[in-house]
Scaffold this motif. Structure first.
Motif, PDB file in Angstrom:
ATOM      1  N   PHE A 163       0.862  -1.177   0.000  1.00 11.15           N
ATOM      2  CA  PHE A 163       0.000   0.000   0.000  1.00 11.15           C
ATOM      3  C   PHE A 163       0.904   1.235   0.000  1.00 11.15           C
ATOM      4  CE2 PHE A 163      -2.488   3.432   1.835  1.00 11.15           C
ATOM      5  CZ  PHE A 163      -3.659   3.331   1.111  1.00 11.15           C
ATOM      6  N   LEU A 164       0.650   2.175  -0.912  1.00 11.72           N
ATOM      7  CA  LEU A 164       1.453   3.376  -1.072  1.00 11.72           C
ATOM      8  C   LEU A 164       0.554   4.611  -1.025  1.00 11.72           C
ATOM      9  CD1 LEU A 164       3.460   2.240  -4.247  1.00 11.72           C
ATOM     10  CD2 LEU A 164       4.193   1.958  -1.871  1.00 11.72           C
ATOM     11  N   THR A 165       1.087   5.698  -0.515  1.00 17.11           N
ATOM     12  CA  THR A 165       0.350   6.962  -0.550  1.00 17.11           C
ATOM     13  C   THR A 165       1.329   8.118  -0.695  1.00 17.11           C
ATOM     14  OG1 THR A 165      -1.189   8.421   0.634  1.00 17.11           O
ATOM     15  CG2 THR A 165       0.367   7.207   1.971  1.00 17.11           C
ATOM     16  N   VAL A 166       0.907   9.146  -1.416  1.00 14.63           N
ATOM     17  CA  VAL A 166       1.701  10.360  -1.563  1.00 14.63           C
ATOM     18  C   VAL A 166       0.766  11.561  -1.465  1.00 14.63           C
ATOM     19  CG1 VAL A 166       1.513  10.376  -4.084  1.00 14.63           C
ATOM     20  CG2 VAL A 166       3.402  11.579  -2.986  1.00 14.63           C
ATOM     21  N   GLU A 167       1.259  12.627  -0.856  1.00 16.54           N
ATOM     22  CA  GLU A 167       0.455  13.838  -0.678  1.00 16.54           C
ATOM     23  C   GLU A 167       1.376  15.042  -0.790  1.00 16.54           C
ATOM     24  OE1 GLU A 167      -2.805  15.462   2.556  1.00 16.54           O
ATOM     25  OE2 GLU A 167      -0.983  14.503   3.304  1.00 16.54           O
ATOM     26  N   ARG A 168       0.887  16.087  -1.428  1.00 22.66           N
ATOM     27  CA  ARG A 168       1.616  17.343  -1.557  1.00 22.66           C
ATOM     28  C   ARG A 168       0.743  18.470  -1.025  1.00 22.66           C
ATOM     29  NH1 ARG A 168       6.411  20.012  -1.568  1.00 22.66           N
ATOM     30  NH2 ARG A 168       6.455  21.759  -3.038  1.00 22.66           N
ATOM     31  N   ALA A 169       1.287  19.280  -0.133  1.00 26.01           N
ATOM     32  CA  ALA A 169       0.556  20.416   0.431  1.00 26.01           C
ATOM     33  C   ALA A 169       1.382  21.686   0.244  1.00 26.01           C
ATOM     34  CB  ALA A 169       0.277  20.202   1.912  1.00 26.01           C
ATOM     35  N   VAL A 170       0.761  22.721  -0.307  1.00 24.28           N
ATOM     36  CA  VAL A 170       1.385  24.030  -0.495  1.00 24.28           C
ATOM     37  C   VAL A 170       0.431  25.069   0.065  1.00 24.28           C
ATOM     38  CG1 VAL A 170       2.302  25.712  -2.123  1.00 24.28           C
ATOM     39  CG2 VAL A 170       2.590  23.256  -2.568  1.00 24.28           C
ATOM     40  N   LEU A 171       0.905  25.852   1.028  1.00 21.31           N
ATOM     41  CA  LEU A 171       0.052  26.816   1.712  1.00 21.31           C
ATOM     42  C   LEU A 171       0.705  28.190   1.681  1.00 21.31           C
ATOM     43  CD1 LEU A 171      -2.455  27.315   3.490  1.00 21.31           C
ATOM     44  CD2 LEU A 171      -1.063  26.692   5.472  1.00 21.31           C
ATOM     45  N   ASN A 172      -0.003  29.167   1.143  1.00 21.86           N
ATOM     46  CA  ASN A 172       0.439  30.562   1.123  1.00 21.86           C
ATOM     47  C   ASN A 172      -0.544  31.390   1.940  1.00 21.86           C
ATOM     48  OD1 ASN A 172       2.646  30.111  -0.663  1.00 21.86           O
ATOM     49  ND2 ASN A 172       1.217  30.030  -2.362  1.00 21.86           N
ATOM     50  N   ARG A 173      -0.127  31.745   3.160  1.00 21.03           N
ATOM     51  CA  ARG A 173      -1.010  32.494   4.061  1.00 21.03           C
ATOM     52  C   ARG A 173      -0.625  33.963   4.085  1.00 21.03           C
ATOM     53  NH1 ARG A 173      -1.258  28.810   9.435  1.00 21.03           N
ATOM     54  NH2 ARG A 173       0.988  28.795   9.163  1.00 21.03           N
ATOM     55  N   PRO A 174      -1.643  34.860   4.204  1.00 18.12           N
ATOM     56  CA  PRO A 174      -1.353  36.294   4.124  1.00 18.12           C
ATOM     57  C   PRO A 174      -0.686  36.833   5.384  1.00 18.12           C
ATOM     58  CG  PRO A 174      -3.663  35.944   4.635  1.00 18.12           C
ATOM     59  CD  PRO A 174      -3.074  34.576   4.362  1.00 18.12           C
ATOM     60  N   GLN A 175       0.203  37.776   5.168  1.00 18.96           N
ATOM     61  CA  GLN A 175       0.822  38.540   6.247  1.00 18.96           C
ATOM     62  C   GLN A 175       0.807  40.008   5.850  1.00 18.96           C
ATOM     63  OE1 GLN A 175       4.774  36.918   6.813  1.00 18.96           O
ATOM     64  NE2 GLN A 175       4.048  35.554   8.432  1.00 18.96           N
ATOM     65  N   ALA A 176       0.434  40.864   6.783  1.00 17.00           N
ATOM     66  CA  ALA A 176       0.381  42.290   6.494  1.00 17.00           C
ATOM     67  C   ALA A 176       0.750  43.082   7.736  1.00 17.00           C
ATOM     68  CB  ALA A 176      -1.018  42.690   6.007  1.00 17.00           C
ATOM     69  N   ALA A 177       1.359  44.227   7.541  1.00 14.50           N
ATOM     70  CA  ALA A 177       1.708  45.123   8.655  1.00 14.50           C
ATOM     71  C   ALA A 177       1.569  46.560   8.186  1.00 14.50           C
ATOM     72  CB  ALA A 177       3.125  44.856   9.152  1.00 14.50           C
ATOM     73  N   THR A 191       3.216  33.842   3.386  1.00 18.83           N
ATOM     74  CA  THR A 191       4.187  32.832   3.777  1.00 18.83           C
ATOM     75  C   THR A 191       4.292  31.796   2.649  1.00 18.83           C
ATOM     76  OG1 THR A 191       2.517  31.403   4.816  1.00 18.83           O
ATOM     77  CG2 THR A 191       3.550  33.104   6.197  1.00 18.83           C
ATOM     78  N   ASP A 192       5.304  31.010   2.696  1.00 18.23           N
ATOM     79  CA  ASP A 192       5.483  29.950   1.698  1.00 18.23           C
ATOM     80  C   ASP A 192       5.782  28.661   2.445  1.00 18.23           C
ATOM     81  OD1 ASP A 192       5.938  28.374  -0.460  1.00 18.23           O
ATOM     82  OD2 ASP A 192       7.739  29.399  -1.166  1.00 18.23           O
ATOM     83  N   GLU A 193       4.745  27.853   2.668  1.00 19.92           N
ATOM     84  CA  GLU A 193       4.886  26.608   3.407  1.00 19.92           C
ATOM     85  C   GLU A 193       4.496  25.451   2.498  1.00 19.92           C
ATOM     86  OE1 GLU A 193       2.768  26.875   7.191  1.00 19.92           O
ATOM     87  OE2 GLU A 193       2.684  29.041   6.887  1.00 19.92           O
ATOM     88  N   SER A 194       5.332  24.441   2.446  1.00 20.65           N
ATOM     89  CA  SER A 194       5.032  23.300   1.590  1.00 20.65           C
ATOM     90  C   SER A 194       5.663  22.042   2.167  1.00 20.65           C
ATOM     91  CB  SER A 194       5.549  23.545   0.162  1.00 20.65           C
ATOM     92  OG  SER A 194       6.957  23.712   0.167  1.00 20.65           O
ATOM     93  N   ALA A 195       5.097  20.896   1.811  1.00 20.91           N
ATOM     94  CA  ALA A 195       5.606  19.626   2.313  1.00 20.91           C
ATOM     95  C   ALA A 195       5.162  18.483   1.422  1.00 20.91           C
ATOM     96  CB  ALA A 195       5.123  19.391   3.745  1.00 20.91           C
ATOM     97  N   TRP A 196       6.027  17.481   1.295  1.00 19.96           N
ATOM     98  CA  TRP A 196       5.666  16.203   0.700  1.00 19.96           C
ATOM     99  C   TRP A 196       5.386  15.223   1.817  1.00 19.96           C
ATOM    100  CZ3 TRP A 196       4.617  15.176  -4.234  1.00 19.96           C
ATOM    101  CH2 TRP A 196       5.107  16.048  -5.231  1.00 19.96           C
ATOM    102  N   ASN A 197       4.412  14.368   1.636  1.00 26.81           N
ATOM    103  CA  ASN A 197       4.039  13.392   2.651  1.00 26.81           C
ATOM    104  C   ASN A 197       3.850  12.042   1.960  1.00 26.81           C
ATOM    105  OD1 ASN A 197       3.163  12.065   4.905  1.00 26.81           O
ATOM    106  ND2 ASN A 197       1.237  13.168   5.100  1.00 26.81           N
ATOM    107  N   THR A 198       4.662  11.056   2.326  1.00 25.43           N
ATOM    108  CA  THR A 198       4.569   9.746   1.688  1.00 25.43           C
ATOM    109  C   THR A 198       4.519   8.640   2.735  1.00 25.43           C
ATOM    110  OG1 THR A 198       6.984   9.533   1.541  1.00 25.43           O
ATOM    111  CG2 THR A 198       5.838  10.526  -0.339  1.00 25.43           C
TER     112      THR A 198
END
Length: 204
Positions: A163-177, A191-198
């Motif tokens: 059994f195999l699984t792969v997942e990719r997540a890319v999240l760009n959340r706003p920041q302001a000041a 922000t630039d957040e990303s991850a591979w999940n296997t």
């Protein structure tokens, strides 16, 4: 009906399996602003009082004392069930005064099967946050992309399975000041957040 004294076996289907435990009496789901740091509270105890495991193996960080959602993560399509016990633990369980949470992953069978999934949230379906509106700042290119799939089947029929699984997540959340005295220093970005999940497993 799920009793707090019973073992709750809940099907997969949400981003973090911690979200499932909020359906169990005596348990409260606690979402987090951090990347996949969701957790739960049970029986009035802190998160550190939970024992989180995956396929029966301990899935907490003993060094940091962190039971926040466990440490290993798998795609929800890789989960067969999520077990939650909030009291009257059997002798096989321990290390918890809050709850015992066990995520059980899928395994291969004699038939080939799989799944694909994708979730997308783009700038066109999000609104400006408060600081962007007040400061007249441009809307940042926020977004969330999450996709992947699973595949399972036989290696040797009736004897060996994968059994195999792969997942990719890319999240760009706003920041302001906003700096009222130095407006030239005001900014709006993401922000630039990303991850591979296997995950892979072999069963016999």
């Amino acid at each position: 009906h799920i009793s707090a004294t019973e073992l709750a076996e809940l099907p997969a289907g949400a981003r973090s399996y911690m979200a499932f435990v909020g359906t169990v009496p005596g348990a409260v789901f606690v979402p987090a602003a951090g990347f996949l740091n969701d957790t739960m509270l049970a029986n009035g105890q802190p998160a550190a009082a939970n024992n989180v495991s995956m396929d029966g193996a301990t899935n907490i960080d003993d060094l940091r004392g962190s039971n926040v959602g466990g440490q290993a993560r798998v795609a929800n399509e890789a989960l067969q069930e999520v077990q939650v016990i909030t009291n009257q633990f059997d002798a096989e369980y321990g290390r918890a005064s809050g709850a015992v949470i066990n995520a059980v992953t899928k395994s291969g069978t004699n038939s080939f099967s799989g799944a694909a999934f994708a979730f997308f949230t783009g700038t066109k379906v999000t609104a400006k946050n408060y600081f962007n509106r007040v400061g007249g700042l441009p809307k940042p290119p926020t977004g969330k992309d999450e996709w992947g799939g699973t595949l399972g089947g036989p290696i040797l029929r009736n004897k060996l399975f994968f059994f195999l699984t792969v997942e990719r997540a890319v999240l760009n959340r706003p920041q302001a000041a906003n700096f009222s005295t130095r407006p030239e220093l005001s900014y709006s970005n993401v922000t630039d957040e990303s991850a591979w999940n296997t995950m892979w497993r072999i069963d016999h």
